[in-house]
Design a protein around this motif. Structure first.
Motif, PDB file in Angstrom:
ATOM      1  N   TRP A 185      79.515 -42.512 -15.772  1.00  0.00           N
ATOM      2  CA  TRP A 185      78.633 -41.518 -15.159  1.00  0.00           C
ATOM      3  C   TRP A 185      77.262 -42.109 -14.801  1.00  0.00           C
ATOM      4  CZ3 TRP A 185      82.621 -40.101 -18.261  1.00  0.00           C
ATOM      5  CH2 TRP A 185      83.407 -39.025 -17.854  1.00  0.00           C
ATOM      6  N   GLY A 186      77.086 -43.411 -14.985  1.00  0.00           N
ATOM      7  CA  GLY A 186      75.835 -44.063 -14.597  1.00  0.00           C
ATOM      8  C   GLY A 186      74.627 -43.571 -15.357  1.00  0.00           C
ATOM      9  N   LEU A 187      74.738 -43.472 -16.684  1.00  0.00           N
ATOM     10  CA  LEU A 187      73.676 -42.876 -17.489  1.00  0.00           C
ATOM     11  C   LEU A 187      72.731 -43.908 -18.086  1.00  0.00           C
ATOM     12  CD1 LEU A 187      75.759 -40.240 -19.491  1.00  0.00           C
ATOM     13  CD2 LEU A 187      74.649 -39.978 -17.259  1.00  0.00           C
ATOM     14  N   ARG A 188      71.567 -43.436 -18.474  1.00  0.00           N
ATOM     15  CA  ARG A 188      70.646 -44.231 -19.286  1.00  0.00           C
ATOM     16  C   ARG A 188      71.034 -44.065 -20.749  1.00  0.00           C
ATOM     17  NH1 ARG A 188      67.488 -41.479 -15.451  1.00  0.00           N
ATOM     18  NH2 ARG A 188      66.386 -42.838 -13.974  1.00  0.00           N
ATOM     19  N   ARG A 189      70.521 -44.965 -21.583  1.00  0.00           N
ATOM     20  CA  ARG A 189      70.860 -44.945 -23.003  1.00  0.00           C
ATOM     21  C   ARG A 189      70.405 -43.646 -23.679  1.00  0.00           C
ATOM     22  NH1 ARG A 189      67.947 -49.366 -26.627  1.00  0.00           N
ATOM     23  NH2 ARG A 189      66.241 -48.150 -25.782  1.00  0.00           N
ATOM     24  N   THR A 190      69.154 -43.237 -23.442  1.00  0.00           N
ATOM     25  CA  THR A 190      68.635 -42.026 -24.081  1.00  0.00           C
ATOM     26  C   THR A 190      69.350 -40.791 -23.566  1.00  0.00           C
ATOM     27  OG1 THR A 190      66.467 -43.060 -24.370  1.00  0.00           O
ATOM     28  CG2 THR A 190      66.560 -40.672 -24.530  1.00  0.00           C
ATOM     29  N   LEU A 263      77.463 -34.622 -28.808  1.00  0.00           N
ATOM     30  CA  LEU A 263      78.728 -35.220 -28.398  1.00  0.00           C
ATOM     31  C   LEU A 263      79.037 -36.434 -29.274  1.00  0.00           C
ATOM     32  CD1 LEU A 263      81.105 -35.404 -26.396  1.00  0.00           C
ATOM     33  CD2 LEU A 263      79.623 -36.764 -24.890  1.00  0.00           C
ATOM     34  N   TRP A 264      78.009 -37.222 -29.563  1.00  0.00           N
ATOM     35  CA  TRP A 264      78.177 -38.444 -30.356  1.00  0.00           C
ATOM     36  C   TRP A 264      77.593 -38.217 -31.747  1.00  0.00           C
ATOM     37  CZ3 TRP A 264      81.244 -40.530 -27.055  1.00  0.00           C
ATOM     38  CH2 TRP A 264      80.977 -40.484 -25.695  1.00  0.00           C
ATOM     39  N   VAL A 265      78.462 -38.053 -32.740  1.00  0.00           N
ATOM     40  CA  VAL A 265      78.008 -37.774 -34.102  1.00  0.00           C
ATOM     41  C   VAL A 265      78.328 -38.970 -35.008  1.00  0.00           C
ATOM     42  CG1 VAL A 265      78.184 -35.269 -33.940  1.00  0.00           C
ATOM     43  CG2 VAL A 265      80.206 -36.609 -34.560  1.00  0.00           C
ATOM     44  N   VAL A 272      73.954 -39.787 -33.029  1.00  0.00           N
ATOM     45  CA  VAL A 272      73.772 -41.213 -32.770  1.00  0.00           C
ATOM     46  C   VAL A 272      72.463 -41.419 -32.029  1.00  0.00           C
ATOM     47  CG1 VAL A 272      74.662 -43.190 -31.485  1.00  0.00           C
ATOM     48  CG2 VAL A 272      76.224 -41.733 -32.760  1.00  0.00           C
ATOM     49  N   LYS A 273      71.681 -42.408 -32.453  1.00  0.00           N
ATOM     50  CA  LYS A 273      70.374 -42.675 -31.858  1.00  0.00           C
ATOM     51  C   LYS A 273      70.465 -43.825 -30.847  1.00  0.00           C
ATOM     52  CE  LYS A 273      68.007 -41.171 -36.059  1.00  0.00           C
ATOM     53  NZ  LYS A 273      67.099 -41.558 -37.162  1.00  0.00           N
ATOM     54  N   PRO A 274      69.537 -43.851 -29.891  1.00  0.00           N
ATOM     55  CA  PRO A 274      69.558 -44.930 -28.888  1.00  0.00           C
ATOM     56  C   PRO A 274      69.539 -46.324 -29.502  1.00  0.00           C
ATOM     57  CG  PRO A 274      68.075 -43.189 -28.177  1.00  0.00           C
ATOM     58  CD  PRO A 274      68.509 -42.835 -29.575  1.00  0.00           C
ATOM     59  N   ALA A 275      68.784 -46.515 -30.593  1.00  0.00           N
ATOM     60  CA  ALA A 275      68.717 -47.836 -31.221  1.00  0.00           C
ATOM     61  C   ALA A 275      70.076 -48.265 -31.758  1.00  0.00           C
ATOM     62  CB  ALA A 275      67.689 -47.826 -32.344  1.00  0.00           C
ATOM     63  N   GLU A 276      70.866 -47.303 -32.229  1.00  0.00           N
ATOM     64  CA  GLU A 276      72.198 -47.618 -32.744  1.00  0.00           C
ATOM     65  C   GLU A 276      73.138 -48.016 -31.603  1.00  0.00           C
ATOM     66  OE1 GLU A 276      72.155 -44.582 -36.581  1.00  0.00           O
ATOM     67  OE2 GLU A 276      72.791 -43.844 -34.617  1.00  0.00           O
ATOM     68  N   ILE A 277      72.975 -47.375 -30.454  1.00  0.00           N
ATOM     69  CA  ILE A 277      73.765 -47.756 -29.282  1.00  0.00           C
ATOM     70  C   ILE A 277      73.447 -49.187 -28.897  1.00  0.00           C
ATOM     71  CG2 ILE A 277      74.171 -47.279 -26.836  1.00  0.00           C
ATOM     72  CD1 ILE A 277      73.516 -44.352 -27.392  1.00  0.00           C
ATOM     73  N   ASN A 278      72.174 -49.508 -28.903  1.00  0.00           N
ATOM     74  CA  ASN A 278      71.747 -50.843 -28.526  1.00  0.00           C
ATOM     75  C   ASN A 278      72.286 -51.890 -29.500  1.00  0.00           C
ATOM     76  OD1 ASN A 278      69.869 -52.367 -26.630  1.00  0.00           O
ATOM     77  ND2 ASN A 278      69.112 -53.042 -28.617  1.00  0.00           N
ATOM     78  N   ALA A 279      72.221 -51.583 -30.800  1.00  0.00           N
ATOM     79  CA  ALA A 279      72.682 -52.539 -31.811  1.00  0.00           C
ATOM     80  C   ALA A 279      74.165 -52.841 -31.650  1.00  0.00           C
ATOM     81  CB  ALA A 279      72.387 -51.990 -33.205  1.00  0.00           C
ATOM     82  N   LEU A 294      72.355 -59.267 -19.997  1.00  0.00           N
ATOM     83  CA  LEU A 294      73.125 -58.034 -19.952  1.00  0.00           C
ATOM     84  C   LEU A 294      72.692 -57.139 -21.107  1.00  0.00           C
ATOM     85  CD1 LEU A 294      76.681 -59.401 -19.111  1.00  0.00           C
ATOM     86  CD2 LEU A 294      75.058 -58.302 -17.553  1.00  0.00           C
ATOM     87  N   VAL A 295      72.205 -55.958 -20.785  1.00  0.00           N
ATOM     88  CA  VAL A 295      71.762 -54.987 -21.777  1.00  0.00           C
ATOM     89  C   VAL A 295      72.500 -53.679 -21.521  1.00  0.00           C
ATOM     90  CG1 VAL A 295      69.496 -56.059 -22.096  1.00  0.00           C
ATOM     91  CG2 VAL A 295      69.813 -54.338 -20.309  1.00  0.00           C
ATOM     92  N   VAL A 296      72.241 -52.688 -22.357  1.00  0.00           N
ATOM     93  CA  VAL A 296      72.923 -51.403 -22.175  1.00  0.00           C
ATOM     94  C   VAL A 296      72.688 -50.866 -20.766  1.00  0.00           C
ATOM     95  CG1 VAL A 296      73.073 -49.022 -22.982  1.00  0.00           C
ATOM     96  CG2 VAL A 296      72.770 -50.868 -24.638  1.00  0.00           C
ATOM     97  N   HIS A 297      71.456 -51.020 -20.274  1.00  0.00           N
ATOM     98  CA  HIS A 297      71.114 -50.501 -18.949  1.00  0.00           C
ATOM     99  C   HIS A 297      71.912 -51.199 -17.851  1.00  0.00           C
ATOM    100  CE1 HIS A 297      68.431 -47.788 -16.835  1.00  0.00           C
ATOM    101  NE2 HIS A 297      68.220 -48.707 -15.907  1.00  0.00           N
TER     102      HIS A 297
END
Length: 366
Positions: A185-190, A263-265, A272-279, A294-297
């Motif tokens: 869906w082309g989303l940002r991390r937050t 949605l993400w528990v 789930v927090k953005p920092a956890e997605i990044n990690a 290459l990053v999440v973005h």
């Protein structure tokens, strides 16, 4: 309105400065700016006051020159950061010199003739915003091969956890689906972290996707000082829809968080927090030996690039990702050589009287 007439101040200079800040705060609040924007701006003005050791009615363009040199030569701040600071001071001094607020008259009455604020920021001592993009030039999207490797590896972590009968299978499944949603869906991390179950809905134009035909993004990137911008993103990738539907119907219930809106528990019942997605992303990327750029973005960049390569209308893509101008979407586009060569042949075909693949046209087609 900020100064009480007839009252002798113990420290008149400090009282005048604080009154100016209160007036500026009131003006910004009237414009609809939020506390999170106003407070850092006030803090910056105080820092400038400490740097110059002068009050606003004694500031000059020379003070701005010295401060900008300090930011770039000594603190080594990025041009975009320096420009942001300069813009804040420009706005503050423009507020002070605006005759409708009367600060110039008040300063001369309190401190004598010639003691009044002046414009200290102008086109010759501030950084102009010349480029649409000033980020890391190495930033790029995934290639299709890299993306497939990354998503396959995320899926493999679920299988490994299940086979080893260890904890983490649910979290691995959740994260694998999460990365597919960011790309799909082309989303940002937050934006992704703040999705709720109710944010997916039906799209009458795409009934084949069921209740996952449209995604309501409620926490889109906001303009400075403004609330988050909302947008609806239409579902376009059937495999991504299948992935999120399977997660919602078969995996998320096993977290035991039926009453939680997210949605993400997590396994502890939180969001789930953005920092956890990044990690998690960095862990997968490094194991695969993919480039650090290459990053999440990059998944969002890939969404724009791959849709462009597939011939999807640019205006549609722009609306999907929430860009106000096409130039912003263009920054995200890094089309492959194959796409560029195909586009080149298509452009040259009429002039060279050839097919799109470079072959001469048959006589009956000429």
């Amino acid at each position: 309105m900020e100064l009480v007439s007839g009252v002798v101040q113990l420290r008149p200079e400090d009282a005048m400065f604080e009154a100016m800040l209160r007036g500026w705060r009131a003006q910004q609040t009237a414009r609809g700016l939020k506390e999170g924007t106003i407070v850092p701006r006030e803090r910056l003005v105080r820092r400038f006051l400490e740097f110059t050791n002068e009050y606003p009615w004694a500031w000059s363009p020379g003070h701005m020159d010295e401060w900008s040199l300090h930011l770039t030569a000594e603190l080594h701040l990025a041009p975009s950061t320096v420009r942001s600071y300069q813009c804040t001071l420009r706005q503050f001094t423009e507020f002070l010199i605006d005759g409708r607020y009367g600060w110039g008259v008040a300063c001369e009455q309190a401190f004598g003739p010639g003691q009044h604020p002046v414009a200290i920021a102008h086109e010759w001592n501030t950084i102009a915003h010349l480029n649409d993009y000033e980020g890391n030039p190495e930033a790029r999207p995934f290639t299709r091969q890299e993306l497939q490797r990354f998503l396959d590896y995320a899926d493999e972590q679920v299988e490994r956890a299940v086979k080893s009968k260890r904890k983490g299978a649910l979290a691995a499944y959740r994260d694998a689906t999460l990365f597919k949603v960011i790309y799909g869906w082309g989303l940002r991390r937050t934006e992704t972290a703040k999705l709720d179950m109710v944010d997916f809905g039906r799209n009458p134009a795409a009934p084949e996707f069921g209740r996952y035909g449209m995604l309501n993004v409620r926490y889109g990137k906001a303009k400075k000082g403004q609330p988050p911008r909302r947008r609806n993103v239409l579902s376009v990738m059937d495999w991504a829809v299948e992935a999120v539907a399977d997660y919602v119907e078969n995996v998320r219930p096993r977290f035991g968080c039926a009453d939680h809106p997210a949605l993400w528990v997590t396994e502890r019942g939180g969001r789930v927090k953005p920092a956890e997605i990044n990690a998690r992303f960095v862990a997968y990327r490094d194991v695969l030996g993919l480039p650090d750029v290459l990053v999440v973005h990059s998944l969002r960049h890939s969404y724009v690039t791959h849709l462009t390569e597939d011939g999807v209308d640019r205006r549609f893509i722009q609306t999907q990702v929430g860009h106000e101008s096409d130039s912003s979407t263009a920054v995200y586009t890094h089309v492959s050589d194959d796409f560029m060569n195909t586009a080149l042949r298509r452009a040259l075909a009429p002039a060279l009287d050839t097919e799109h693949d470079g072959r001469p046209r048959r006589k009956e087609e000429r």
